[in-house]
Design a protein around this motif. Structure first.
Motif, short mmCIF file in Angstrom:
data_model
loop_
_atom_site.label_atom_id
_atom_site.label_comp_id
_atom_site.label_asym_id
_atom_site.label_seq_id
_atom_site.Cartn_x
_atom_site.Cartn_y
_atom_site.Cartn_z
N ARG B 164 0.97 -1.35 -0.06
CA ARG B 164 -0.06 0.01 0.10
C ARG B 164 0.76 1.30 -0.13
O ARG B 164 2.00 1.26 0.34
CB ARG B 164 -0.96 0.18 1.18
N LEU B 165 0.38 2.09 -0.72
CA LEU B 165 1.06 3.41 -0.72
C LEU B 165 -0.13 4.32 -0.07
O LEU B 165 -1.43 4.69 -0.50
CB LEU B 165 1.38 4.11 -2.10
N VAL B 166 0.33 5.17 0.90
CA VAL B 166 -0.57 6.16 1.65
C VAL B 166 0.11 7.43 1.94
O VAL B 166 1.16 7.54 2.57
CB VAL B 166 -1.11 5.36 3.18
N HIS B 167 -0.51 8.62 1.39
CA HIS B 167 0.00 9.94 1.13
C HIS B 167 -1.13 10.70 1.28
O HIS B 167 -1.91 10.85 0.35
CB HIS B 167 1.19 9.86 0.25
N GLY B 168 -1.23 11.52 2.46
CA GLY B 168 -2.26 12.49 2.51
C GLY B 168 -3.46 11.53 2.85
O GLY B 168 -3.59 10.56 3.33
N ASP B 169 -4.77 12.23 2.36
CA ASP B 169 -5.99 11.68 2.64
C ASP B 169 -6.87 11.54 1.34
O ASP B 169 -7.58 12.71 1.13
CB ASP B 169 -6.62 12.33 3.79
N VAL B 170 -6.79 10.39 0.68
CA VAL B 170 -7.79 10.63 -0.80
C VAL B 170 -9.16 10.79 -0.47
O VAL B 170 -9.84 11.45 -1.08
CB VAL B 170 -7.43 9.24 -1.45
N GLU B 171 -9.81 10.34 0.76
CA GLU B 171 -11.28 10.43 1.11
C GLU B 171 -11.60 11.93 0.85
O GLU B 171 -12.35 12.63 0.31
CB GLU B 171 -11.75 9.65 1.97
N GLN B 172 -10.84 12.72 1.66
CA GLN B 172 -10.94 14.26 1.73
C GLN B 172 -10.48 14.90 0.35
O GLN B 172 -11.44 15.76 0.10
CB GLN B 172 -9.82 14.73 2.80
N GLY B 173 -9.56 14.15 -0.32
CA GLY B 173 -9.27 14.76 -1.34
C GLY B 173 -10.37 14.61 -2.59
O GLY B 173 -10.90 15.34 -3.36
N PHE B 174 -11.18 13.40 -2.60
CA PHE B 174 -12.28 13.03 -3.16
C PHE B 174 -13.65 14.06 -2.75
O PHE B 174 -14.08 14.55 -3.75
CB PHE B 174 -12.72 11.54 -3.41
N ALA B 175 -13.61 14.29 -1.60
CA ALA B 175 -14.64 15.19 -1.00
C ALA B 175 -14.65 16.70 -1.60
O ALA B 175 -15.48 17.24 -1.90
CB ALA B 175 -14.75 15.06 0.41
N GLU B 176 -13.25 16.81 -1.72
CA GLU B 176 -13.13 18.23 -2.30
C GLU B 176 -13.09 18.37 -3.79
O GLU B 176 -13.02 19.52 -4.32
CB GLU B 176 -11.80 18.90 -1.58
N SER B 177 -13.13 17.48 -4.53
CA SER B 177 -13.12 17.49 -5.88
C SER B 177 -14.54 17.78 -6.37
O SER B 177 -15.58 17.58 -5.90
CB SER B 177 -12.78 16.17 -6.48
N ASP B 178 -14.60 18.24 -7.59
CA ASP B 178 -15.86 18.63 -8.49
C ASP B 178 -16.11 17.58 -9.24
O ASP B 178 -17.16 17.34 -9.79
CB ASP B 178 -15.71 20.05 -9.07
N LEU B 179 -15.08 16.94 -9.79
CA LEU B 179 -15.31 15.64 -10.69
C LEU B 179 -14.41 14.39 -10.36
O LEU B 179 -13.37 14.76 -9.89
CB LEU B 179 -14.74 16.21 -12.04
N ILE B 180 -15.07 13.35 -10.06
CA ILE B 180 -14.29 11.87 -10.06
C ILE B 180 -14.78 11.13 -11.03
O ILE B 180 -15.60 10.73 -11.64
CB ILE B 180 -14.83 11.62 -8.63
N VAL B 181 -13.31 10.56 -11.60
CA VAL B 181 -13.25 9.64 -12.83
C VAL B 181 -12.75 8.46 -12.39
O VAL B 181 -11.61 8.54 -11.63
CB VAL B 181 -12.81 10.38 -14.05
N GLU B 182 -13.20 7.31 -12.61
CA GLU B 182 -12.67 5.89 -12.32
C GLU B 182 -12.68 5.05 -13.89
O GLU B 182 -13.64 5.04 -14.23
CB GLU B 182 -13.11 5.16 -11.40
N HIS B 183 -11.39 4.41 -14.18
CA HIS B 183 -11.38 3.44 -15.18
C HIS B 183 -10.44 2.40 -14.84
O HIS B 183 -9.81 2.52 -14.18
CB HIS B 183 -11.07 4.18 -16.34
N THR B 184 -10.67 1.34 -15.75
CA THR B 184 -9.79 0.08 -15.75
C THR B 184 -8.85 0.06 -16.93
O THR B 184 -9.90 0.07 -18.08
CB THR B 184 -10.44 -1.19 -15.02
N PHE B 185 -7.92 -0.29 -16.96
CA PHE B 185 -6.92 -0.47 -18.11
C PHE B 185 -6.46 -1.80 -17.83
O PHE B 185 -5.91 -2.44 -16.78
CB PHE B 185 -5.87 0.71 -18.36
N ALA B 186 -5.60 -2.42 -18.94
CA ALA B 186 -4.81 -3.62 -18.99
C ALA B 186 -3.76 -3.41 -20.18
O ALA B 186 -3.72 -2.81 -21.17
CB ALA B 186 -5.92 -4.77 -19.31
N THR B 187 -2.67 -4.13 -19.77
CA THR B 187 -1.61 -4.10 -20.54
C THR B 187 -1.08 -5.51 -21.02
O THR B 187 -1.43 -6.36 -20.32
CB THR B 187 -0.23 -3.35 -19.97
#
Lengths: 344, 427
Positions: B164-187
């Protein structure tokens, strides 16, 4: 119909094996004729590390490039190299050679000081010569300083350099810390043309700019950048050693592990027929810990071409590729889905 | 600073000889009395080995030695964890895995001998996709390392199922965001694509040990591994990497210990030159990954949070898959700044050729996902994708990396500006 589009991508890449100590060593010997031979453990894999190491030593010792020779990658003879990977050689090998060259310079300065009967601090070095700073006409050719060192002042101009990058180490349990010694940057723009009848993508042009610190050898860097872009092009559009297996929506029903490519005839890396004009540029943002400010170049050059091409395909025809490669069937499928969506 | 040599465009020393065919590659080397080796490669993806009958091969005239896993003093190795059998004894874990090696007077005799070795397999269900490998009913690739190197097919990274990498607080970051985008990629598993197939020449030197020539990128690591496997001291294994016909990460050693053992057993030099087919089937490739990226941005284009989940297919051995996964984990947000990061990275065994280092090492996969996301988000924000990048680049004022390192000498902005100028970019 043929549609054109352009796409951009940036990237960052590290040098040195993450979290590892990354030791490197170099032996450098100036012979009694002033020529120099270097022993390094690093392997010449086409990246040009032998050439670059000679350039670094020639610069450090103020002697012509032609007088330097490198012998490498023989565990019975050459000093330790952790491995030739992780874009390490210029950074760690270059630093080890510089440290060894400093020792040689000290011997040459000592001998020259004795010869001229002046303190070492009174001396400086310029291409070909060691001279007295206040009397530049009083200068000794470097090869003379070498032979005097060997047979008169009894001190061999041989240096042994060992280098460990500073501050790097294992990351903590949250992956926090300093994993690597240096970071390079690159940006790439690709222009493509997509045939909406066949789904075939033609890459028309690639522009790419690389910051790997000091460009020790801009010709070899250009080669790295062109080669990396071509390799990235192959990955973006064609290459897959287990065809049909890796799909976001699930393994393709026709996937068969028994039918893998077995030669370049059925594994289509990009050939001269596919390679576009590639325009390269070098941006030098120096890092003081690197040899003459150099960072690393070997791997970063592969990474931004594929996403730039994938983004250009979207820009051209509005089809987003979620799994590589962007083969014609995926593009045609995407076009069809887009068409159905528009009708709906 | 004035330089006399730095910055000069020197051609490579070896370049002319290599393109004019004058370089001596290992496949070109010949020593008096040299034997030719050939390996028997598994035709199964996953199977128990019930029996290996080498006697028909041994009876063939000109065959000097046949080696199986039983002959190897320490039959296990690996660059990060020890999970790779030089020659497997109980089961094969991928198609192309070497099971036995023959050294004979000619290449033809060696080939004929290999074809006479009889292997009785009991086929096992195989798993290729790492998502399938994590299902509760998935076939287990390494039963013998449960709890030590892996849990099920999940390979332990620093003792854990997930890194795991933990830096800052992503939940807070998402709460402060106006747009949230999620996608899955494969190589895909891309091959290094080196033109020269792998080759090994081993020469026994009596009490001095042996000399190995192979186009390897890691002669010192290989010498150490060979010494351990054959129970010699490292100074008795002299490993030379001569001309290398391309490597790209794919040439970190393959079967040197087995060829070396054949040389010691016969007291003759032994050379094994892979055919193109063998190199394609046995050679490592870029470890494929699934990457799910979730990003939160402000409407002005400022990135607030980057959350990433990745799953790597290591193949049948961990090889460097752990390091690749780790590297994609800590650098996978690209040359951009975000105050908040979270990543979960996993790596699984599958019944495929062990993935290896291929130029770009974990970051090629991550860059594809991240740079696709940057374009998708820019479009949703109605921004020029290049401007969107410039707005978020790491720079001296926002220089903190996802690992908390204060970066310096950051060149991404001038690189983006340079290609914009070169191409006459217009969004």
């Amino acid at each position: 119909m043929k549609r054109r589009g352009h796409g951009v991508a940036g990237c960052i890449y590290t040098a040195t094996v993450p979290g590892a100590p990354n030791p490197e060593a170099a032996n450098v010997q100036m012979n009694d004729d002033g020529s120099v031979q270097i022993q390094i453990g690093g392997v010449e894999i086409g990246q040009g590390c032998r050439t670059v190491i000679c350039q670094i030593a020639a610069e450090a010792l103020c002697i012509p490039f032609e007088k330097v020779r490198v012998y490498n990658s023989d565990t019975g003879v050459t000093p330790f190299d952790m491995l030739t990977a992780s874009s390490r050689q210029t950074f760690v090998g270059g630093n080890a050679v510089l440290l060894a060259c400093e020792q040689i310079k000290k011997v040459l300065f000592d001998s020259t000081a004795k010869k001229f009967e002046v303190p070492v601090e009174a001396l400086d070095i310029k291409p070909g010569f060691i001279y007295i700073k206040d009397h530049p006409e009083a200068c000794l050719p470097i090869e003379v300083a070498a032979i005097l060192s060997y047979y008169v002042f009894r001190q061999l101009p041989i240096g042994v350099g060992q280098f460990y990058p500073f501050n790097t180490g294992q990351l903590d349990e949250n992956m926090q810390g300093i994993p690597c010694a240096t970071y390079s940057y690159q940006a790439t723009i690709a222009d493509v043309e997509v045939d909406t009848e066949t789904g075939v993508v033609d890459v028309l042009k690639i522009y790419t700019a690389l910051d790997c610190g000091r460009a020790i050898n801009p010709l070899l860097l250009q080669g790295q950048m062109e080669g990396g872009a071509i390799m990235g092009l192959g990955w973006a559009l064609r290459e897959d050693s287990y065809p049909l297996m890796t799909r976001v929506e699930g393994v393709h029903p026709e996937f068969d592990p028994a039918t893998r490519p077995t030669s370049f005839a059925d594994y289509p890396i990009a050939t001269a027929m596919d390679i576009p004009d590639i325009e390269t540029a070098i941006v030098e943002v120096l890092q003081e810990e690197g040899p003459y400010g150099a960072k690393s170049a070997g791997e970063i050059v592969h990474n931004s071409a594929a996403p730039a091409i994938i983004n250009a395909i979207y820009n051209a025809v509005g089809v987003r590729i979620w799994d590589l490669p962007a083969s014609p069937d995926k593009i045609l499928k995407g076009l069809k889905e887009k068409q159905q969506l528009e009708i709906a | 600073m004035n330089f006399s040599e730095i910055g000069k465009p020197r051609p490579r020393f070896e370049g002319i000889d290599q393109v004019t065919g004058k370089s001596t590659y290992v496949g070109d080397m010949y020593l008096p009395g040299m034997l030719y080796a050939k390996g028997l490669l598994s035709t199964e993806d996953h199977a128990k080995i019930l029996e290996i009958d080498t006697s028909p091969a041994k009876q063939l005239k000109g065959v000097r030695v046949v080696i199986t896993g039983h002959d190897i003093p320490v039959n296990i190795t690996g660059p990060i964890v020890q999970d790779a059998y030089c020659l497997p004894i109980d089961k094969v874990r991928y198609r192309g895995e070497m099971i036995a090696l023959v050294a004979a007077d000619t290449e033809e005799i060696a080939e004929e001998a290999v074809s006479r070795i009889k292997v009785k397999y009991e086929r096992l269900p195989a798993v290729f996709d790492p998502r399938d490998a994590l299902q509760p009913d998935a076939p287990i690739v390494h039963d013998e390392f449960q709890g030590t190197l892996c849990n099920g097919n999940l390979i332990l990274m620093h003792g854990h199922d997930v890194s795991r990498l933990v830096h800052g607080d992503v939940e807070q970051g998402f709460a402060e965001s106006d747009l949230i985008v999620e996608h899955t990629f494969a190589t895909t598993p891309e091959l290094g694509g080196a033109i020269e197939p792998y080759a090994v020449l081993a020469q026994p030197n009596g009490a001095d040990g042996l000399t190995i020539w192979a186009p390897s990128q890691s002669p010192f690591a290989n010498a150490g591994a060979i010494a351990k496997i054959l129970q010699l001291s490292t100074n008795k294994v002299r490993f030379i990497s001569p001309a290398v016909g391309g490597a790209f990460g794919q040439k970190a050693g393959y079967f040197e210990p087995v060829v070396a053992l054949a040389a010691l057993k016969t007291d003759r030099p032994v050379r094994y030159t892979f055919t193109s087919k063998e190199f394609f089937l046995h050679g490592s490739s870029r470890s494929p990954m699934y990457l799910t990226y979730k990003m939160g941005v402000k409407s002005d284009g400022k990135i607030m949070a980057i959350q990433r989940t990745t799953l790597t297919s290591a193949g049948a051995q961990a090889s460097v898959g752990i390091l690749i996964t780790h590297k994609g984990g800590f650098m996978g947000a690209g040359p951009y700044y975000s105050p908040n990061h979270y990543a979960e990275c996993r790596v699984a065994y599958t019944n495929k050729v062990p993935g290896g280092a291929v130029r770009g090492f974990g970051m090629a996969q991550a860059t594809f996902a991240m740079e696709s996301m940057m374009d998708i988000i820019a479009e949703k924000l109605g921004m020029d994708p290049l401007e969107f990048r410039l707005k978020n680049v790491l720079c001296d004022c926002n220089n903190c990396s996802p690992t908390g390192e204060n970066m310096k000498s950051i060149g991404i902005r001038p690189c983006l500006e340079k290609v914009r100028e070169m191409s006459g970019w217009q969004a």
